[in-house]
Each structure stands twice: as C-alpha cells, then as structure tokens.
Design a protein around this motif. Sequence first.
Motif, PDB file in Angstrom:
ATOM      1  N   GLY A  60     -21.551  -4.180 -63.183  1.00 39.79           N
ATOM      2  CA  GLY A  60     -20.304  -4.902 -63.370  1.00 39.79           C
ATOM      3  C   GLY A  60     -19.569  -4.509 -64.635  1.00 39.79           C
ATOM      4  O   GLY A  60     -19.678  -3.382 -65.117  1.00 39.79           O
ATOM      5  N   GLY A  79     -20.677  -5.880 -58.661  1.00 40.75           N
ATOM      6  CA  GLY A  79     -19.573  -6.085 -57.731  1.00 40.75           C
ATOM      7  C   GLY A  79     -19.335  -4.814 -56.956  1.00 40.75           C
ATOM      8  O   GLY A  79     -19.931  -3.772 -57.249  1.00 40.75           O
ATOM      9  N   THR A 152     -15.533  -7.466 -54.080  1.00 37.44           N
ATOM     10  CA  THR A 152     -16.433  -8.546 -53.712  1.00 37.44           C
ATOM     11  C   THR A 152     -17.681  -8.516 -54.583  1.00 37.44           C
ATOM     12  O   THR A 152     -17.917  -7.544 -55.310  1.00 37.44           O
ATOM     13  CB  THR A 152     -16.831  -8.429 -52.225  1.00 37.44           C
ATOM     14  N   ALA A 153     -18.457  -9.574 -54.527  1.00 37.72           N
ATOM     15  CA  ALA A 153     -19.765  -9.588 -55.178  1.00 37.72           C
ATOM     16  C   ALA A 153     -20.742  -8.804 -54.313  1.00 37.72           C
ATOM     17  O   ALA A 153     -20.754  -8.954 -53.089  1.00 37.72           O
ATOM     18  CB  ALA A 153     -20.260 -11.022 -55.359  1.00 37.72           C
ATOM     19  N   TYR A 180     -14.564 -12.919 -52.773  1.00 35.40           N
ATOM     20  CA  TYR A 180     -13.803 -11.742 -52.347  1.00 35.40           C
ATOM     21  C   TYR A 180     -12.326 -11.912 -52.651  1.00 35.40           C
ATOM     22  O   TYR A 180     -11.772 -13.013 -52.509  1.00 35.40           O
ATOM     23  CB  TYR A 180     -13.986 -11.531 -50.836  1.00 35.40           C
TER      24      TYR A 180
END
Length: 338
Positions: A60, A79, A152-153, A180
């Motif tokens: 991230g 992410g 998104t994660a 998202y």
Amino acid sequence: MKKFTKLALVSSLAISANAMAMQAMDDASLGATTGQDGINIGIGISKIEIEKLYIHDNDGLTAAGVAGDAGFGGTGTAGAIVIKGNGTGVTATKGIVIGANYDNNGAYLLASRNLADLQIDSDAGTGANGAFINIAAQVSGLDINIGEIGVTASGVAGAGANAGTIRRGGKDDAGADQNYNAILSGLSLKTGQMTANIQLGAAPQGAMIKLNTKMVGGLEIKNLGILDNSTKQGAGDGTAGNRAAGEIFVESIKVADANSTDLTIKQSVSVVGKEGASNGYIRMISSSGPIDTYVKGVHLGSRTAGSIGDVEVQGLQTYFSPALGSYVPGSVITISGR
C-alpha cells in the motif's frame, strides 16, 4: 496524450487477439511465401476475453502527514487496481475484450486475416556471445474494449470465496466488506495494422523491441470516462440526496500524424538490468514526429451533461534531453517497481 498512446500500442501488441479466427498457417506454407528457412507462425485467435484483471500493491501507501496534506491517507495495507465489467455493451461482464478492427471493410486487417504473422530466425551474430533470435511480427488492427477501472482492497489468496483456487482478488464486489472506488468508467481503443521487430539474445538492433511502422487509420480512443468519487454522496445512484460520482466523459479521441489520417510509430523498448543501487526497469524511447489530436464531445460533471464542444490540438511534438540544454524530438518513458 502521446505517452498514453505509446503505452497503449505496446500493451496491445503484447496481449493482442486475432482478426478472423482463420486457421494458423504451417511452417511449410509460410516458408513458401518467404523463400527462407526459419520458423513461421500464423496466430489465429478470434477473440480474447478477461473477466477481471488485478494489479496488487502488497504494501500500500506509507502513512505520512496529517489530514488535508497532499498524499495523506496511507495505511500500508495492500490495495489493487482492478479492471472489471461495467455493465454496458461488450464489457458488461468482462473487464477486457479484444478482437479485430473490422472497420472500413477490413482495411486494417492483415492479408492473411490472422491476428499476427511471425517470422522467427536464429542467427550466430558477430563476436563473442553475439547469437540472437529475430522475430518479425505483423499485427492486425485491433478493437480493444476495457471495462470499469477502479481501486479496491486486496483479498487473500485461497481464502473465503477463493478457497481451493489460486485466486486472490479483491473486495470490489457488493457485500458487507466491500471497499472499492471506480476511477475510469471504461474506454475502447481502435488500432490499425502494426509491425514490430523483436530480438532476444545479443539484440544487435539496439533494443529488444523495435517499432517502426505506420498505423493505417491512426488510433482512436472512445467512451473515456474519468470518475471523481470524492464528491459522491449516499448510495451514489444519482437520485435526490444520493449524488453520483462526478465524471469527465469524452466521446472520442483521434490521434494521427500532423496533416495525416495515419499514425507513425517509431519506438525502442529495452529491459535494463540491475546496476549498483538501480534494480532495473523497462525503458521506452519514442522518436516519432508531431501529431494531431481531435477530442470530440467533452462532457463535464456527467456523461449526460451538455458538451462543452470539441478540442483540437495540431502539431504536438514532445522532446527529451539526453544532456543538459539538448532537446531531441520524442520521449523517454521508464517503468519500474519500488
């Protein structure tokens, strides 16, 4: 725009699909047309579809600054950029759909009606370690459709709904843990024929990939929507009290050489290895001339808003500096991990 154009062309060459689903020509048939030894391959694939494409950033963004600072908000949590279906047209359920550019009665297809025709030769080269493989490629014009692009994660490989698979995925689907945001609502690309020469080994041509061709009909990007989720409110469905994400929507972007309908591509692509503190990178050097760009139908706020009109740029030329105070027409793009 010019940088985006070149990246799009290299990407389309790397993942392209074929024109007419013709049967691949065998070595004897192609050899008869070239009159040379070597391996000749005709690639016959009618279409490529990709359901979703994820690019995971495993660490991230590093946390820094305070609320309101540029770049604030990092959590160091994985992410991913995701391309998925956008619910409309050919990308309703697929993230990427690649087929042939049938425009103008097939004028942008190879005579063989293959996706690509490849001629492969091995050569001893000169001097020590001079051997190399030469791959001459001709690629049909393509119709590339890309669905919604968002962030998104990242998910966990083999866990939950992905149990028993190698999938990792993300939390872009509806659900209690959805995380998202859409960035682009989608776009489509149309290209003309392209040629490229690839050398593996010593690469005496000076780069792994050499593009030196004229794309008949130029490049067209259609239905490009750029989304701003920072203005979104509530459910974001556009009803009262539920403001939808803002969107800059462009109906069409056409790119061609100055005073032409075709687009000249001159580019060298090299993979540079590790040296000292540098871990290596991909380098793309473009030396094409000035281009014209015509942007049709620019809509601000939403795609249903009135257009502000068309935008035309004539004779755009970029430059790069190999040395201080020196300007060379073209561009240099490098891509590396961190």
